[in-house]
Design an enzyme around this catalytic site. Structure first.
Site, PDB file in Angstrom:
ATOM      1  N   LYS A   6       0.832  -1.199   0.000  1.00 36.70           N
ATOM      2  CA  LYS A   6       0.000   0.000   0.000  1.00 36.70           C
ATOM      3  C   LYS A   6       0.869   1.252   0.000  1.00 36.70           C
ATOM      4  CE  LYS A   6      -3.029   2.755   2.639  1.00 36.70           C
ATOM      5  NZ  LYS A   6      -3.327   3.274   3.955  1.00 36.70           N
ATOM      6  N   GLY A   8       0.243   4.607   1.398  1.00 36.06           N
ATOM      7  CA  GLY A   8      -0.732   5.326   2.218  1.00 36.06           C
ATOM      8  C   GLY A   8      -0.470   6.815   2.232  1.00 36.06           C
ATOM      9  N   ALA A   9      -1.203   7.486   3.106  1.00 36.76           N
ATOM     10  CA  ALA A   9      -1.075   8.930   3.220  1.00 36.76           C
ATOM     11  C   ALA A   9       0.335   9.313   3.662  1.00 36.76           C
ATOM     12  CB  ALA A   9      -2.106   9.446   4.210  1.00 36.76           C
ATOM     13  N   GLU A  10       0.924   8.455   4.499  1.00 35.76           N
ATOM     14  CA  GLU A  10       2.193   8.813   5.136  1.00 35.76           C
ATOM     15  C   GLU A  10       3.323   7.862   4.784  1.00 35.76           C
ATOM     16  OE1 GLU A  10       2.976  10.841   8.074  1.00 35.76           O
ATOM     17  OE2 GLU A  10       1.158  12.016   7.797  1.00 35.76           O
ATOM     18  N   ALA A  11       2.927   6.669   4.369  1.00 35.03           N
ATOM     19  CA  ALA A  11       3.956   5.639   4.274  1.00 35.03           C
ATOM     20  C   ALA A  11       3.771   4.746   3.057  1.00 35.03           C
ATOM     21  CB  ALA A  11       3.928   4.784   5.536  1.00 35.03           C
ATOM     22  N   LYS A  12       4.884   4.148   2.659  1.00 32.19           N
ATOM     23  CA  LYS A  12       4.850   3.146   1.594  1.00 32.19           C
ATOM     24  C   LYS A  12       5.108   1.803   2.255  1.00 32.19           C
ATOM     25  CE  LYS A  12       8.197   2.037  -1.422  1.00 32.19           C
ATOM     26  NZ  LYS A  12       9.443   2.403  -2.095  1.00 32.19           N
ATOM     27  N   ASP A 111      -5.069   6.721  16.349  1.00 35.15           N
ATOM     28  CA  ASP A 111      -5.685   6.702  15.010  1.00 35.15           C
ATOM     29  C   ASP A 111      -6.467   5.388  14.864  1.00 35.15           C
ATOM     30  OD1 ASP A 111      -6.312   7.368  12.376  1.00 35.15           O
ATOM     31  OD2 ASP A 111      -4.412   6.661  11.564  1.00 35.15           O
TER      32      ASP A 111
HETATM   33  N1  LIG Z   1       2.247  -5.781   9.779  1.00 32.14           N
HETATM   34  C1  LIG Z   1       1.296  -5.818   8.856  1.00 32.14           C
HETATM   35  N2  LIG Z   1       0.788  -7.001   8.443  1.00 32.14           N
HETATM   36  C2  LIG Z   1      -0.167  -7.045   7.506  1.00 32.14           C
HETATM   37  N3  LIG Z   1      -0.701  -5.958   6.895  1.00 32.14           N
HETATM   38  C3  LIG Z   1      -0.239  -4.745   7.263  1.00 32.14           C
HETATM   39  C4  LIG Z   1       0.782  -4.608   8.260  1.00 32.14           C
HETATM   40  N4  LIG Z   1       1.043  -3.303   8.404  1.00 32.14           N
HETATM   41  C5  LIG Z   1       0.231  -2.662   7.545  1.00 32.14           C
HETATM   42  N5  LIG Z   1      -0.541  -3.504   6.859  1.00 32.14           N
HETATM   43  C6  LIG Z   1      -1.568  -3.178   5.838  1.00 32.14           C
HETATM   44  O1  LIG Z   1      -1.223  -1.957   5.217  1.00 32.14           O
HETATM   45  C7  LIG Z   1      -2.212  -0.950   5.503  1.00 32.14           C
HETATM   46  C8  LIG Z   1      -1.518   0.376   5.770  1.00 32.14           C
HETATM   47  O2  LIG Z   1      -0.635   0.256   6.860  1.00 32.14           O
HETATM   48  P1  LIG Z   1      -0.583   1.345   8.020  1.00 32.14           P
HETATM   49  O3  LIG Z   1      -1.934   1.506   8.576  1.00 32.14           O
HETATM   50  O4  LIG Z   1       0.510   0.964   8.945  1.00 32.14           O
HETATM   51  O5  LIG Z   1      -0.120   2.600   7.198  1.00 32.14           O
HETATM   52  P2  LIG Z   1      -0.779   4.019   6.856  1.00 32.14           P
HETATM   53  O6  LIG Z   1      -2.180   4.059   7.324  1.00 32.14           O
HETATM   54  O7  LIG Z   1      -0.465   4.383   5.474  1.00 32.14           O
HETATM   55  O8  LIG Z   1       0.200   4.749   7.709  1.00 32.14           O
HETATM   56  P3  LIG Z   1       0.129   6.063   8.539  1.00 32.14           P
HETATM   57  O9  LIG Z   1      -1.245   6.158   9.116  1.00 32.14           O
HETATM   58  O10 LIG Z   1       1.211   5.862   9.521  1.00 32.14           O
HETATM   59  O11 LIG Z   1       0.371   7.089   7.520  1.00 32.14           O
HETATM   60  C9  LIG Z   1      -2.990  -1.471   6.700  1.00 32.14           C
HETATM   61  O12 LIG Z   1      -4.310  -0.987   6.740  1.00 32.14           O
HETATM   62  C10 LIG Z   1      -2.923  -2.972   6.493  1.00 32.14           C
HETATM   63  O13 LIG Z   1      -3.925  -3.386   5.600  1.00 32.14           O
HETATM   64 MG   LIG Z   2      -3.320   2.995   8.718  1.00 33.20          MG
END
Ligand SMILES: Nc1ncnc2c1ncn2[C@@H]1O[C@H](COP(=O)(O)OP(=O)(O)OP(=O)(O)O)[C@@H](O)[C@H]1O
Ligand SMILES: [Mg+2]
Length: 201
Positions: A6, A8-12, A111
């Protein structure tokens, strides 16, 4: 095998040899110094809260490595589903009791949307602690529950009520249950003060 999970908004996020690699990426709209310090802070925070939650017997991905220079966390892959896709009453109750454990360990998630909760083999896993903190604040605990409620209402508008009830039933095991619930009512405008105002109308 490398697979992009994914952006995401903040992370890859990607999956590399069975390990999740979460790299906080630069946001062009932020002032560079602020961007860099936010990414650093959230990455460290996420890794340290994951460790703390694990020590408190919660189910979270195990942190395998932390690359501070590249704002990257390497963690265990949880091969499950997002909570809102599989939720039912027993799982909701379990989510409530797991959240009670998290809050009783003085961890605020920060969050708590249903996409930051995974379910694997009927176990509840919390992920995405980048906005979390260590605190025993009743207000912050109530805000976590409020965010969760709103997220459930958005995904399940019809039967959110019964799921929220099950979550609260599970959460009643928390030592600060009464105080958090009272604060939640205040946050939602249903507290004592509001009732008094309504009575005078
Ligand atoms: N350890 C993990 N195992 C399986 N799936 C994961 C894991 N970490 C993240 N994911 C999947 O990736 C998606 C995005 O991850 P995460 O929520 O950590 O990032 P984000 O929402 O983009 O980050 P942030 O809110 O820090 O910007 C999660 O909703 C989940 O579906
Ligand atoms: Mg998230």
């Amino acid at each position: 095998m490398n697979k992009l999970l994914k952006v995401g908004a903040e992370a890859k996020l990607s999956l590399e040899d069975g390990i999740v690699v979460k790299e906080r990426i630069s946001k062009g709209y932020r002032i560079p110094e602020i961007d860099s310090s936010l990414r650093k802070k959230r990455t460290r925070r996420e890794a340290s809260l994951l460790d703390k939650a694990r020590r408190a017997q919660l189910k979270v991905p195990a942190v395998k490595d932390l690359d501070k220079d590249n704002n990257t966390i390497y963690m265990e892959f949880i091969d499950g589903e997002m909570f809102h896709k599989v939720m039912n009453s027993p799982l909701s109750k379990k989510l409530g009791s797991e959240l009670a454990k998290l809050h009783d360990a003085e961890i605020i998630h920060g969050d708590l949307t249903t996409s930051n909760i995974l379910v694997k083999a009927k176990d509840i896993y919390f992920i995405d602690f980048g906005l979390g903190e260590i605190s025993d604040s009743i207000e912050k605990k109530a805000v976590d529950i409020r965010v969760l409620k709103e997220s459930i209402k958005a995904s399940h508008p019809k039967d959110s009520g019964k799921h929220i009830e099950s979550i609260l039933e599970g959460y009643s095991s928390s030592r600060s249950f009464d105080a958090v619930l009272e604060r939640l009512e205040t946050l939602e405008g249903r507290g004592r003060y509001k009732k008094k105002v309504n009575k005078n109308k």
